[in-house]
Design an enzyme around this catalytic site. Sequence first.
Site, PDB file in Angstrom:
ATOM      1  N   CYS A 137     -11.986  -6.598  -8.066  1.00  0.00           N
ATOM      2  CA  CYS A 137     -10.909  -7.895  -8.267  1.00  0.00           C
ATOM      3  C   CYS A 137     -10.016  -7.745  -9.223  1.00  0.00           C
ATOM      4  O   CYS A 137     -10.256  -7.781 -10.579  1.00  0.00           O
ATOM      5  CB  CYS A 137     -12.045  -9.035  -8.904  1.00  0.00           C
ATOM      6  N   CYS A 140      -9.274 -10.752 -11.776  1.00  0.00           N
ATOM      7  CA  CYS A 140     -10.497 -10.694 -12.886  1.00  0.00           C
ATOM      8  C   CYS A 140     -10.540  -9.894 -13.863  1.00  0.00           C
ATOM      9  O   CYS A 140     -10.679 -10.056 -14.991  1.00  0.00           O
ATOM     10  CB  CYS A 140     -11.932 -10.665 -12.071  1.00  0.00           C
ATOM     11  N   ASP A 141      -9.871  -8.764 -13.424  1.00  0.00           N
ATOM     12  CA  ASP A 141      -9.989  -7.312 -14.279  1.00  0.00           C
ATOM     13  C   ASP A 141      -8.886  -6.718 -14.613  1.00  0.00           C
ATOM     14  O   ASP A 141      -8.776  -5.912 -15.590  1.00  0.00           O
ATOM     15  CB  ASP A 141     -11.155  -6.404 -13.818  1.00  0.00           C
TER      16      ASP A 141
END
Length: 335
Positions: A137, A140-141
Amino acid sequence: MAEKKTENVIIIGGGPAGYTAALYTARANLEPLVFEGFQWGGQLQNTTDVENYPGFADGIMGPEMMSVFRSQAERFGTRFVTDDVDRVELTDGGHHKVFLGDEEYEARAVILAMGAEPRRLGIPGEMELGGRGVSTCGVCDGAFFKDQDVMVIGGGDSAMEDSIFISKYAKDLTSVHRRDDYRASKIMLDRAREQDNIDFKTPYVPEEFIAGEDGRLAKVRLRNADTGETEDVEADGAFVAIGHIPRSELVVDQVDTDENGYVLTQAGTTRTNREGVFAVGDLVDHTYRQAVTAAGTGCMGALDAEWYLRDTPPSPEAHWQRGGEAIEIAPTPST
């Protein structure tokens, strides 16, 4: 023989969408029964720091956040079964059946929240280094890799979107694809090529994620698809962006799905083509796939189910109030 209870609503799935649906239906006094599965918590159980969910200013670990979601739903009377559903029998407006082995459960409404899972490369180090340099992701990261060298693996629009997003933080980003021609749309590919710090490496196939002495990702072994030669490329992070698989196998032959297996819902709602069956979260979402959007559709699914079980639409404002609003549902004779 004791009469078997007919549930008001059964929720299948234990991620952000399922737990939010449980919270809302529980506060509406629908006494939801949730089959959360052995791997409850969804994809967030395999996520480390979550910094982009509203309300957690200092961030929170994925498993901890799911535990908080679960506890909040439980506080209002949600019942949980930590087991995987074997099969379902969905009707069109009648009672729906959910089976754990030979054990049968019946409900007037069902909310499907089984989620999706990232497609995996299936190579050594992929699972072992998850959360330690390997991610699925970018949104996300990506921010965790500021001024570092990263790699994005994949050739579709999702890979280009991840590459463009992550390139805002990374020092250098390498886009790796197994063919010279990318599957991504021309506009997305052009946008990625406009980024000064994105390089394209084709045709290469990842063969292994290699850890360094600190136990984090250090290198990615790539094989040239034409010559067969291999090389180890240093990388602080690697993002696998080759798509997702909706967990719709339980219902794929009973509700409408698209060509990729995502459950189809009526525009602006969570209603499926079956009366009394609703679908939420990543099971229907092939665009955003964020915890906050999954939770949002979980709320929608709960309100749609409540609406279905009542003669009048539920009041969203009632769900903001302490204790929610009482709901009266006529008892259904047991069969």
